[in-house]
Design a protein around this motif. Sequence first.
Motif, PDB file in Angstrom:
ATOM      1  N   ARG A  24       1.042  -1.101   0.011  1.00 47.86           N
ATOM      2  CA  ARG A  24      -0.092   0.053  -0.037  1.00 47.86           C
ATOM      3  C   ARG A  24       0.840   1.321  -0.086  1.00 47.86           C
ATOM      4  O   ARG A  24       1.781   1.338   0.709  1.00 47.86           O
ATOM      5  CB  ARG A  24      -0.797   0.163   1.337  1.00 47.86           C
ATOM      6  CG  ARG A  24      -1.734   1.008   1.230  1.00 47.86           C
ATOM      7  CD  ARG A  24      -2.698   0.899   2.642  1.00 47.86           C
ATOM      8  NE  ARG A  24      -3.135  -0.106   2.955  1.00 47.86           N
ATOM      9  CZ  ARG A  24      -3.334  -0.600   4.260  1.00 47.86           C
ATOM     10  NH1 ARG A  24      -3.339   0.179   5.147  1.00 47.86           N
ATOM     11  NH2 ARG A  24      -3.819  -2.058   4.284  1.00 47.86           N
ATOM     12  N   VAL A  25       0.697   2.249  -1.032  1.00 42.33           N
ATOM     13  CA  VAL A  25       1.363   3.308  -1.001  1.00 42.33           C
ATOM     14  C   VAL A  25       0.726   4.568  -0.059  1.00 42.33           C
ATOM     15  O   VAL A  25      -0.489   4.515  -0.335  1.00 42.33           O
ATOM     16  CB  VAL A  25       1.753   4.040  -2.657  1.00 42.33           C
ATOM     17  CG1 VAL A  25       2.444   5.231  -2.536  1.00 42.33           C
ATOM     18  CG2 VAL A  25       2.403   2.919  -3.109  1.00 42.33           C
ATOM     19  N   ALA A  26       1.574   5.208   0.813  1.00 44.86           N
ATOM     20  CA  ALA A  26       0.891   6.136   1.458  1.00 44.86           C
ATOM     21  C   ALA A  26       0.413   7.378   0.699  1.00 44.86           C
ATOM     22  O   ALA A  26       1.003   7.761  -0.361  1.00 44.86           O
ATOM     23  CB  ALA A  26       1.781   6.733   2.578  1.00 44.86           C
ATOM     24  N   PRO A  70       0.271   3.875  11.409  1.00 39.83           N
ATOM     25  CA  PRO A  70      -0.484   2.833  10.415  1.00 39.83           C
ATOM     26  C   PRO A  70      -1.608   2.185  11.043  1.00 39.83           C
ATOM     27  O   PRO A  70      -1.860   2.076  12.192  1.00 39.83           O
ATOM     28  CB  PRO A  70       0.773   1.802  10.039  1.00 39.83           C
ATOM     29  CG  PRO A  70       1.482   1.997  11.493  1.00 39.83           C
ATOM     30  CD  PRO A  70       1.429   3.085  12.187  1.00 39.83           C
ATOM     31  N   ASP A  71      -2.220   1.789   9.987  1.00 39.61           N
ATOM     32  CA  ASP A  71      -3.603   0.929  10.094  1.00 39.61           C
ATOM     33  C   ASP A  71      -3.259  -0.234  10.967  1.00 39.61           C
ATOM     34  O   ASP A  71      -2.048  -0.805  10.580  1.00 39.61           O
ATOM     35  CB  ASP A  71      -4.432   0.419   9.179  1.00 39.61           C
ATOM     36  CG  ASP A  71      -4.782   1.962   8.105  1.00 39.61           C
ATOM     37  OD1 ASP A  71      -5.150   2.786   8.938  1.00 39.61           O
ATOM     38  OD2 ASP A  71      -4.935   1.790   6.976  1.00 39.61           O
ATOM     39  N   ARG A  72      -4.124  -1.018  11.275  1.00 42.72           N
ATOM     40  CA  ARG A  72      -3.803  -2.212  12.192  1.00 42.72           C
ATOM     41  C   ARG A  72      -3.189  -3.279  11.251  1.00 42.72           C
ATOM     42  O   ARG A  72      -2.651  -4.319  11.888  1.00 42.72           O
ATOM     43  CB  ARG A  72      -4.824  -2.742  13.305  1.00 42.72           C
ATOM     44  CG  ARG A  72      -5.306  -1.979  13.942  1.00 42.72           C
ATOM     45  CD  ARG A  72      -6.544  -2.267  14.684  1.00 42.72           C
ATOM     46  NE  ARG A  72      -6.465  -3.746  14.975  1.00 42.72           N
ATOM     47  CZ  ARG A  72      -6.842  -4.080  16.551  1.00 42.72           C
ATOM     48  NH1 ARG A  72      -7.034  -3.221  17.495  1.00 42.72           N
ATOM     49  NH2 ARG A  72      -6.652  -5.412  16.553  1.00 42.72           N
ATOM     50  N   ASP A  73      -3.534  -3.346  10.055  1.00 44.07           N
ATOM     51  CA  ASP A  73      -3.193  -4.316   9.234  1.00 44.07           C
ATOM     52  C   ASP A  73      -1.647  -4.423   8.568  1.00 44.07           C
ATOM     53  O   ASP A  73      -1.212  -4.897   7.485  1.00 44.07           O
ATOM     54  CB  ASP A  73      -3.949  -4.640   8.193  1.00 44.07           C
ATOM     55  CG  ASP A  73      -4.569  -3.600   7.149  1.00 44.07           C
ATOM     56  OD1 ASP A  73      -3.998  -2.303   7.629  1.00 44.07           O
ATOM     57  OD2 ASP A  73      -4.939  -4.006   6.236  1.00 44.07           O
ATOM     58  N   THR A 121       6.581  -0.310   7.597  1.00 41.77           N
ATOM     59  CA  THR A 121       6.486   1.001   6.984  1.00 41.77           C
ATOM     60  C   THR A 121       7.661   1.317   6.217  1.00 41.77           C
ATOM     61  O   THR A 121       9.051   1.117   7.122  1.00 41.77           O
ATOM     62  CB  THR A 121       5.825   2.107   7.475  1.00 41.77           C
ATOM     63  OG1 THR A 121       4.628   1.686   8.232  1.00 41.77           O
ATOM     64  CG2 THR A 121       5.759   3.317   6.958  1.00 41.77           C
ATOM     65  N   VAL A 122       8.023   1.199   5.183  1.00 43.70           N
ATOM     66  CA  VAL A 122       9.225   1.510   4.606  1.00 43.70           C
ATOM     67  C   VAL A 122       9.483   3.027   3.679  1.00 43.70           C
ATOM     68  O   VAL A 122       8.311   3.189   2.754  1.00 43.70           O
ATOM     69  CB  VAL A 122       9.702   0.566   3.484  1.00 43.70           C
ATOM     70  CG1 VAL A 122      10.968   0.581   2.925  1.00 43.70           C
ATOM     71  CG2 VAL A 122       9.733  -0.945   4.292  1.00 43.70           C
ATOM     72  N   MET A 158      12.277  -4.139  15.155  1.00 42.47           N
ATOM     73  CA  MET A 158      11.484  -4.160  16.104  1.00 42.47           C
ATOM     74  C   MET A 158      10.296  -2.997  16.191  1.00 42.47           C
ATOM     75  O   MET A 158       9.282  -2.936  16.710  1.00 42.47           O
ATOM     76  CB  MET A 158      11.956  -3.928  17.672  1.00 42.47           C
ATOM     77  CG  MET A 158      13.163  -5.283  17.737  1.00 42.47           C
ATOM     78  SD  MET A 158      11.840  -6.850  17.749  1.00 42.47           S
ATOM     79  CE  MET A 158      10.996  -6.866  19.144  1.00 42.47           C
ATOM     80  N   ASP A 159      10.652  -1.966  15.411  1.00 42.89           N
ATOM     81  CA  ASP A 159       9.726  -0.785  15.440  1.00 42.89           C
ATOM     82  C   ASP A 159       9.089  -1.076  14.149  1.00 42.89           C
ATOM     83  O   ASP A 159       8.098  -0.335  13.676  1.00 42.89           O
ATOM     84  CB  ASP A 159      10.651   0.473  15.487  1.00 42.89           C
ATOM     85  CG  ASP A 159      10.952   0.835  16.730  1.00 42.89           C
ATOM     86  OD1 ASP A 159      10.560   0.508  17.820  1.00 42.89           O
ATOM     87  OD2 ASP A 159      12.202   1.599  16.621  1.00 42.89           O
ATOM     88  N   GLY A 160       9.370  -1.849  13.071  1.00 41.48           N
ATOM     89  CA  GLY A 160       8.579  -2.099  12.067  1.00 41.48           C
ATOM     90  C   GLY A 160       8.885  -1.116  10.901  1.00 41.48           C
ATOM     91  O   GLY A 160       7.746  -0.689  10.208  1.00 41.48           O
ATOM     92  N   VAL A 161      10.024  -0.384  10.826  1.00 40.86           N
ATOM     93  CA  VAL A 161      10.244   0.739  10.029  1.00 40.86           C
ATOM     94  C   VAL A 161      11.541   0.404   9.277  1.00 40.86           C
ATOM     95  O   VAL A 161      12.348  -0.194   9.704  1.00 40.86           O
ATOM     96  CB  VAL A 161      10.342   2.199  10.760  1.00 40.86           C
ATOM     97  CG1 VAL A 161       8.834   2.526  11.123  1.00 40.86           C
ATOM     98  CG2 VAL A 161      11.401   2.278  11.619  1.00 40.86           C
TER      99      VAL A 161
END
Length: 94
Positions: free
Chosen positions: A2-4, A41-44, A48-49, A75-78
């Motif tokens: 998904r593109v922001a 970000p949304d829960r799903d 995020t990159v 751990m931060d998901g980025v």
Amino acid sequence: VRVARERFSISKFAAKSRCGAEGQLQLCIGDIFDALLARRPDRDVLCTVAITMADIFPIIDGVAWNFVFGQARMMDGVGVFSFARYWPSGNFVM
């Protein structure tokens, strides 16, 4: 994937940006991570990159590196990745 909808302006990262050895703009990865973490970000969303054509560099233990192609905080998901050094001519775009 998904593109922001909202994109970051490079001026958002001007505080720690610098001019690299080849005269190119370099953005500090820490600033990019901070901006990504500030978004909720949304829960799903698993991660995020950020992808950029600007050169990037980290500051690790107080030492600024020359450059990196990318870096992630699992751990931060980025994460952030730069295509700047893949430019065919060898010259930087920015």
